[in-house]
Design a protein around this motif. Sequence first.
Motif, PDB file in Angstrom:
ATOM      1  N   TYR A   1       0.815  -1.217   0.000  1.00 34.06           N
ATOM      2  CA  TYR A   1       0.000   0.000   0.000  1.00 34.06           C
ATOM      3  C   TYR A   1       0.845   1.262   0.000  1.00 34.06           C
ATOM      4  CZ  TYR A   1       1.035   1.151   4.868  1.00 34.06           C
ATOM      5  OH  TYR A   1       1.671   1.516   6.020  1.00 34.06           O
TER       6      TYR A   1
ATOM      7  N   LYS B   1      -5.861  -0.635   4.630  1.00 33.68           N
ATOM      8  CA  LYS B   1      -4.767   0.357   4.671  1.00 33.68           C
ATOM      9  C   LYS B   1      -4.691   1.182   3.396  1.00 33.68           C
ATOM     10  CE  LYS B   1      -1.708  -2.870   5.448  1.00 33.68           C
ATOM     11  NZ  LYS B   1      -0.445  -3.613   5.715  1.00 33.68           N
ATOM     12  N   TRP B   2      -5.350   0.719   2.348  1.00 30.79           N
ATOM     13  CA  TRP B   2      -5.261   1.358   1.035  1.00 30.79           C
ATOM     14  C   TRP B   2      -6.313   2.467   0.956  1.00 30.79           C
ATOM     15  CZ3 TRP B   2      -2.793  -1.407  -3.449  1.00 30.79           C
ATOM     16  CH2 TRP B   2      -1.975  -2.458  -3.022  1.00 30.79           C
TER      17      TRP B   2
ATOM     18  N   TRP C   1       3.183   2.911  -1.593  1.00 35.12           N
ATOM     19  CA  TRP C   1       3.825   2.899  -2.908  1.00 35.12           C
ATOM     20  C   TRP C   1       4.939   3.925  -3.041  1.00 35.12           C
ATOM     21  CZ3 TRP C   1       3.190  -1.246  -5.664  1.00 35.12           C
ATOM     22  CH2 TRP C   1       3.538  -1.286  -7.020  1.00 35.12           C
TER      23      TRP C   1
ATOM     24  N   TYR D   1      -1.565 -10.148  -4.255  1.00 37.81           N
ATOM     25  CA  TYR D   1      -1.430  -9.848  -2.829  1.00 37.81           C
ATOM     26  C   TYR D   1      -0.647 -10.932  -2.088  1.00 37.81           C
ATOM     27  CZ  TYR D   1      -4.831  -6.176  -3.669  1.00 37.81           C
ATOM     28  OH  TYR D   1      -5.467  -5.055  -4.156  1.00 37.81           O
TER      29      TYR D   1
ATOM     30  N   ARG E   1     -10.305   4.906  -1.984  1.00 37.16           N
ATOM     31  CA  ARG E   1     -10.326   3.646  -1.233  1.00 37.16           C
ATOM     32  C   ARG E   1     -10.408   2.479  -2.211  1.00 37.16           C
ATOM     33  NH1 ARG E   1     -14.398   3.063   3.605  1.00 37.16           N
ATOM     34  NH2 ARG E   1     -13.335   1.049   3.513  1.00 37.16           N
ATOM     35  N   VAL E   2      -9.354   1.699  -2.263  1.00 42.56           N
ATOM     36  CA  VAL E   2      -9.299   0.582  -3.205  1.00 42.56           C
ATOM     37  C   VAL E   2     -10.333  -0.482  -2.861  1.00 42.56           C
ATOM     38  CG1 VAL E   2      -7.842  -1.281  -4.078  1.00 42.56           C
ATOM     39  CG2 VAL E   2      -6.879   1.000  -3.765  1.00 42.56           C
TER      40      VAL E   2
ATOM     41  N   GLN F   1      -5.538   0.870 -10.938  1.00 45.37           N
ATOM     42  CA  GLN F   1      -5.187   0.934  -9.521  1.00 45.37           C
ATOM     43  C   GLN F   1      -4.015   1.878  -9.271  1.00 45.37           C
ATOM     44  OE1 GLN F   1      -6.056  -2.538  -6.960  1.00 45.37           O
ATOM     45  NE2 GLN F   1      -3.867  -2.558  -6.551  1.00 45.37           N
TER      46      GLN F   1
ATOM     47  N   TYR G   1      -4.630   5.006  -7.340  1.00 48.91           N
ATOM     48  CA  TYR G   1      -4.375   5.071  -5.889  1.00 48.91           C
ATOM     49  C   TYR G   1      -2.890   5.223  -5.613  1.00 48.91           C
ATOM     50  CZ  TYR G   1      -3.043   3.296  -1.322  1.00 48.91           C
ATOM     51  OH  TYR G   1      -2.429   3.159  -0.100  1.00 48.91           O
ATOM     52  N   TRP G   2      -2.077   4.389  -6.270  1.00 46.76           N
ATOM     53  CA  TRP G   2      -0.647   4.375  -5.958  1.00 46.76           C
ATOM     54  C   TRP G   2       0.026   5.718  -6.228  1.00 46.76           C
ATOM     55  CZ3 TRP G   2      -0.723  -0.832  -8.759  1.00 46.76           C
ATOM     56  CH2 TRP G   2      -0.771  -1.899  -7.837  1.00 46.76           C
TER      57      TRP G   2
ATOM     58  N   ARG H   1      -0.806   8.413  -3.650  1.00 43.25           N
ATOM     59  CA  ARG H   1      -0.149   7.981  -2.420  1.00 43.25           C
ATOM     60  C   ARG H   1       1.343   8.307  -2.483  1.00 43.25           C
ATOM     61  NH1 ARG H   1      -0.193   5.659   3.004  1.00 43.25           N
ATOM     62  NH2 ARG H   1       2.069   5.448   3.271  1.00 43.25           N
TER      63      ARG H   1
ATOM     64  N   LEU I   1      -6.514  -4.450   2.525  1.00 44.20           N
ATOM     65  CA  LEU I   1      -6.973  -3.294   1.764  1.00 44.20           C
ATOM     66  C   LEU I   1      -7.517  -2.169   2.640  1.00 44.20           C
ATOM     67  CD1 LEU I   1      -8.644  -4.993  -1.326  1.00 44.20           C
ATOM     68  CD2 LEU I   1      -6.614  -3.541  -1.324  1.00 44.20           C
TER      69      LEU I   1
END
Length: 398
Positions: A200, A321-322, A202, A307, A257-258, A231, A234-235, A238, A319
């Motif tokens: 998470y 934490k993502w 990244w 994962y 939120r993934v 995705q 998100y990364w 972050r 997830l």
Amino acid sequence: MTKQRFFNNEGFEFLTLFTLGSAPYRLAEVGEVLATVDAITDADPDSWFDQWMATSARVRRIAEHAESKGDLVSAREAFLRAANYAGAAFFYVLATKDPSRSLETWRSHRRDFDRAMKLWPTPVEKVEIPYEGTHLHGYFWSGGPDARRTIILNNGSDGPVSDMLFMGAEDAVARGWNAITFDGPGQGYALYEQQLYFRYDWEKVITPVVDYLLTRKDVDPKRIVLAGFSQGGYWVPRAVAFEKRIAAAVADPGVVRVDTSWRSHLPQVMIELLDSGQDEEFDGYFAEAMKQEPDVRRTLPKRMEPYGLTSMAAVLKELEKWDLTDVAGQIECPILITNPEDEQFWPGQSQQLFDLVGSQVKELVPFTAAEGANWHCEPLAPQLRAQRVFDWLDSIGI
């Protein structure tokens, strides 16, 4: 996307459109795609896999024959299509009757891609990026010998590396930029050859990529851009919340939120089991759902694989934490967030991310059905997406 569909199954339909959308970048031939999908039985992973692999093998034979005759342009283009078609087949291999073919299928895709890159018309290097005692493997496309703008192309959760050619690499080089992509933990080479899994945080992946770029004389250290897809939406936010050497960022689409793309499909009873910590009961319920729901069997093994976890409950706990809710305010660099109409996986989250971002320079860019650019990552509008992204980067002085 359009009134006419190839498949009723949403996954088959989306991947078909994505493959068609790559045709302007010579990753696909429209006729080859149409002939292949016409032979596929809807919602049948074995049929999907067999037909795409047959097309890949046929096009590879074209490439090898052209190469043997010294027709290197023809060879390059055919190797590229063969790689892309194997990548399409690969998505559903774990759902077929023989999932053990997964690694060899991925290697087939990568071999053909590498053969195409060896024949590429502009300079391209296979690169190794130092990372936590090992290396991340990637490709660097040069825009020229002097220090120049460079875009890092961050793939999503399950796309093959060939996707990055039409997600920005070719468009960057055409505009005089450098482009670099890499397989991070849970992606491509890192997953299948190194057994590195998703994380998470990244920024701990992107910082080594930036460190590597700063060793190159052909990279302008003040004009490094980071773009993430699927995705990667998100990364990338972050990463730039913590890695401050990035001059600008692009998220396509924005993801806060993934886990919502997973939890939104769960019945209330399963959510209650998960939230109350009854993981064994949750996984037992999920095992039954796998038996009863064909679409779950088709997609979940692929989604869980990066994962490194075998328990669905464990993936969903990871997830938690993502989540960018408490992080996005730390983003200071300019950021462009795409907002495709009919986003399937994270609807509404592009706007949510835009509202959370702390940067004073941010833009939310719609992509609509009326212009043929709706759905996740605008599968049929890659040229339009590139035009808007690179024109925006020019407009902010990158």
